[in-house]
Design a protein around this motif. Structure first.
Motif, mmCIF file in Angstrom:
data_model
loop_
_atom_site.group_PDB
_atom_site.id
_atom_site.type_symbol
_atom_site.label_atom_id
_atom_site.label_comp_id
_atom_site.label_asym_id
_atom_site.label_seq_id
_atom_site.Cartn_x
_atom_site.Cartn_y
_atom_site.Cartn_z
ATOM 1 N N HIS A 105 14.448 37.726 -39.666
ATOM 2 C CA HIS A 105 14.998 36.775 -40.632
ATOM 3 C C HIS A 105 14.482 35.360 -40.366
ATOM 4 N N LEU A 106 14.488 34.954 -39.113
ATOM 5 C CA LEU A 106 14.012 33.606 -38.758
ATOM 6 C C LEU A 106 12.522 33.457 -39.042
ATOM 7 N N LEU A 107 11.748 34.491 -38.721
ATOM 8 C CA LEU A 107 10.304 34.444 -38.957
ATOM 9 C C LEU A 107 9.999 34.362 -40.448
ATOM 10 N N PHE A 108 10.686 35.185 -41.262
ATOM 11 C CA PHE A 108 10.451 35.176 -42.708
ATOM 12 C C PHE A 108 10.929 33.863 -43.335
ATOM 13 N N LEU A 109 12.012 33.306 -42.788
ATOM 14 C CA LEU A 109 12.564 32.061 -43.318
ATOM 15 C C LEU A 109 11.592 30.904 -43.132
ATOM 16 N N HIS A 110 11.025 30.804 -41.928
ATOM 17 C CA HIS A 110 10.136 29.683 -41.622
ATOM 18 C C HIS A 110 8.681 29.965 -41.994
ATOM 19 N N CYS A 111 8.295 31.219 -42.042
ATOM 20 C CA CYS A 111 6.923 31.609 -42.368
ATOM 21 C C CYS A 111 6.952 32.769 -43.366
ATOM 22 N N PRO A 112 7.154 32.484 -44.647
ATOM 23 C CA PRO A 112 7.287 33.550 -45.650
ATOM 24 C C PRO A 112 6.105 34.522 -45.669
ATOM 25 N N GLU A 113 4.921 34.034 -45.281
ATOM 26 C CA GLU A 113 3.750 34.919 -45.283
ATOM 27 C C GLU A 113 3.894 36.074 -44.292
ATOM 28 N N ALA A 114 4.780 35.888 -43.293
ATOM 29 C CA ALA A 114 5.000 36.962 -42.313
ATOM 30 C C ALA A 114 5.621 38.183 -42.968
ATOM 31 N N ALA A 115 6.370 37.979 -44.059
ATOM 32 C CA ALA A 115 7.005 39.109 -44.754
ATOM 33 C C ALA A 115 5.954 40.046 -45.325
ATOM 34 N N ALA A 116 4.882 39.479 -45.875
ATOM 35 C CA ALA A 116 3.809 40.311 -46.427
ATOM 36 C C ALA A 116 3.097 41.085 -45.325
ATOM 37 N N ASP A 117 2.836 40.404 -44.205
ATOM 38 C CA ASP A 117 2.201 41.090 -43.071
ATOM 39 C C ASP A 117 3.072 42.243 -42.586
ATOM 40 N N PHE A 118 4.363 41.992 -42.517
ATOM 41 C CA PHE A 118 5.312 43.000 -42.052
ATOM 42 C C PHE A 118 5.305 44.207 -43.001
ATOM 43 N N THR A 119 5.258 43.941 -44.291
ATOM 44 C CA THR A 119 5.244 45.011 -45.286
ATOM 45 C C THR A 119 3.985 45.860 -45.153
ATOM 46 N N ARG A 120 2.842 45.200 -44.986
ATOM 47 C CA ARG A 120 1.565 45.922 -44.852
ATOM 48 C C ARG A 120 1.554 46.840 -43.634
ATOM 49 N N GLN A 121 2.376 46.511 -42.640
ATOM 50 C CA GLN A 121 2.431 47.318 -41.420
ATOM 51 C C GLN A 121 3.514 48.399 -41.473
ATOM 52 N N GLY A 122 4.136 48.565 -42.640
ATOM 53 C CA GLY A 122 5.158 49.605 -42.789
ATOM 54 C C GLY A 122 6.563 49.130 -42.520
ATOM 55 N N GLY A 123 6.750 47.828 -42.501
ATOM 56 C CA GLY A 123 8.071 47.285 -42.175
ATOM 57 C C GLY A 123 9.123 47.560 -43.223
ATOM 58 N N HIS A 124 8.681 47.696 -44.485
ATOM 59 C CA HIS A 124 9.633 47.922 -45.573
ATOM 60 C C HIS A 124 10.427 49.206 -45.334
ATOM 61 N N GLN A 125 9.720 50.278 -44.987
ATOM 62 C CA GLN A 125 10.392 51.558 -44.725
ATOM 63 C C GLN A 125 11.302 51.468 -43.495
ATOM 64 N N ALA A 126 10.844 50.715 -42.505
ATOM 65 C CA ALA A 126 11.650 50.559 -41.286
ATOM 66 C C ALA A 126 12.976 49.877 -41.587
ATOM 67 N N LEU A 127 12.967 48.936 -42.552
ATOM 68 C CA LEU A 127 14.203 48.248 -42.929
ATOM 69 C C LEU A 127 15.114 49.146 -43.768
ATOM 70 N N GLU A 128 14.495 49.937 -44.639
ATOM 71 C CA GLU A 128 15.294 50.770 -45.540
ATOM 72 C C GLU A 128 16.166 51.784 -44.799
ATOM 73 N N GLN A 129 15.716 52.216 -43.624
ATOM 74 C CA GLN A 129 16.479 53.230 -42.900
ATOM 75 C C GLN A 129 17.828 52.701 -42.410
ATOM 76 N N HIS A 130 18.013 51.376 -42.460
ATOM 77 C CA HIS A 130 19.272 50.795 -41.989
ATOM 78 C C HIS A 130 20.188 50.370 -43.128
ATOM 79 N N GLN A 131 19.824 50.718 -44.346
ATOM 80 C CA GLN A 131 20.644 50.324 -45.493
ATOM 81 C C GLN A 131 22.013 51.009 -45.499
ATOM 82 N N ASN A 132 22.096 52.150 -44.811
ATOM 83 C CA ASN A 132 23.362 52.888 -44.785
ATOM 84 C C ASN A 132 24.083 52.790 -43.440
#
Length: 436
Positions: free
Chosen positions: A376-403
């Motif tokens: 959260h802190l990294l994405f807040l201060h460096c929004p471009e990090a969110a795209a890098d995280f997504t390209r590395q499969g981070g989106h799926q890693a986050l989705e597993q904690h939605q429940n």
């Protein structure tokens, strides 16, 4: 047999010393200890010999009392109540061996019985220990440290014992002996370092220790110990390093300590200690990280030091040492990331995001929660990090904690941040990826 041994001691024959010796060996058995104290006149007889003018009998009786003090049964310790005042009196004796026996007997009795502790306080144990701690003898000092550490661990210590200790000369001598650079002996330094720890962690107002310069003194000690690693590190050095780390961590956690000058070399010292002890004494990892967390929590200069000294790669290597190391290491990284965009950019220059992905799959909610906070802190201060995280499969890693109840809110907030970034996939694409 126990009764016969007591009678042999009571007879007053020339063989009394031998009978005392036999009794001492017999009292190494716990069942024998309990039988002995139940015999009429047993403690009275031992007390009489312990206070006699015959040095050899007095010493042998002291050894018998010492064996009794090892019992884990409170009734045995309480049976020894009549002798406590004599034990205190004889701490000023001329025989070092005899004085040592008295100290360790007292320490053992203190552990097992609240009744013994409550009797010793009005008898003046704190002033007596304050006098004994000024002895030049290493063995006696170690014994004083043992007795004091048992007192300071008692359940009633915060209200009944620690205030008395702080009102005496004990704190200044404890600090002196801990910070003496092992000149007083490793055992002495270790005992009194734990004593300081028990005071600091169980007493909210440590202004007495702070006024004595505990913070800079313990910092200097830690730097000196780290400088001896690995070439000339004394044996069992970890036994001293551990309580010193805890003392500093707890002192720094108090608001009254904030703003007191700290040595910028501390982070380097901590990583030298980690490098030396990581393999054989991994428990020190969390102790060092705890102190590093307290150093970086409110002090930007220490955050900058970790970055400028290139210590982040070493910190990242510690994230998989243990569950506690993961949480504390991530907390230190959060402390740095909180400081703003510049610090986050420097963190992202490390291979940070790839190392965070496996942590999101850990079964420990606390570690995953701290990882989410860092993202959260990294994405807040460096929004471009969110795209890098997504390209590395981070989106799926986050989705597993939605429940996951305790994590879903933070996980969803990060997913929203990721989706808002131009480099992130659409909701449809993300769903397809999750089920591919």
């Amino acid at each position: 047999q126990v009764l016969e041994l007591l009678r042999g001691v009571q007879r007053g024959s020339e063989d009394r010393k031998r009978s005392l010796g036999c009794l001492r060996w017999a009292l190494q058995n716990e069942e024998t200890q309990q039988k002995f104290v139940r015999l009429d006149g047993s403690i009275r007889t031992l007390t009489g010999l312990f206070t006699s003018s015959l040095a050899d009998l007095q010493l042998e009786a002291a050894r018998c009392l010492h064996e009794l003090s090892h019992s884990s049964v409170p009734t045995v310790a309480e049976a020894c109540l009549p002798v406590t005042s004599y034990l205190l009196t004889y701490l000023s004796g001329h025989s070092l061996e005899f004085t040592e026996l008295c100290l360790y007997t007292l320490g053992n009795l203190i552990v097992e019985s609240e009744a013994v502790r409550k009797q010793l306080l009005p008898q003046g144990i704190i002033p007596v220990l304050a006098s004994c701690i000024q002895s030049p003898h290493e063995a006696m000092l170690e014994g004083v440290g043992y007795v004091l550490s048992q007192l300071l661990q008692a359940k009633e210590a915060p209200t009944e014992i620690i205030p008395l200790v702080l009102d005496s000369v004990l704190p200044q001598h404890m600090l002196r002996l801990v910070c003496s650079g092992l000149k007083a002996g490793m055992g002495v330094a270790v005992e009194f370092a734990w004593c300081l720890h028990y005071i600091i962690c169980r007493h909210k107002d440590n202004m007495v220790l702070l006024a004595l310069g505990a913070l800079p003194a313990l910092t200097s000690l830690l730097l000196n110990l780290a400088s001896q690693i690995p070439q000339d590190a004394p044996e069992c050095l970890e036994l001293l390093v551990c309580p010193v780390l805890r003392c500093l961590s707890n002192l720094l956690a108090q608001t009254d300590c904030q703003g007191q000058g700290q040595d910028g070399r501390l982070p380097i010292a901590l990583f030298l200690i980690l490098q030396c002890f990581l393999q054989q004494h991994p428990f020190l990892v969390q102790e060092c990280l705890w102190l590093l967390n307290n150093l970086t929590a409110d002090d930007p200069s220490f955050c900058s030091a970790l970055l400028s000294l290139d210590l982040i790669p070493a910190l990242l290597q510690l994230l998989t040492c243990s569950q506690m190391a993961t949480v504390l290491g991530l907390t230190v990284l959060c402390n740095i990331a909180e400081k703003g965009q510049f610090q986050c950019q420097q963190l992202l220059q490390q291979p940070l995001l790839p190392q965070l992905l496996p942590l999101l799959a850990l079964p420990d909610p606390e570690a995953v929660g701290q990882c989410l906070e860092l993202l959260h802190l990294l994405f807040l201060h460096c929004p471009e990090a969110a795209a890098d995280f997504t390209r590395q499969g981070g989106h799926q890693a986050l989705e597993q904690h939605q429940n996951t109840p305790e994590l879903q809110e933070r996980a969803q907030a990060l997913l929203d941040m990721v989706r808002q970034h131009p480099g992130a996939p659409s909701a449809c694409q993300a769903t397809q990826a999750a089920f591919s």
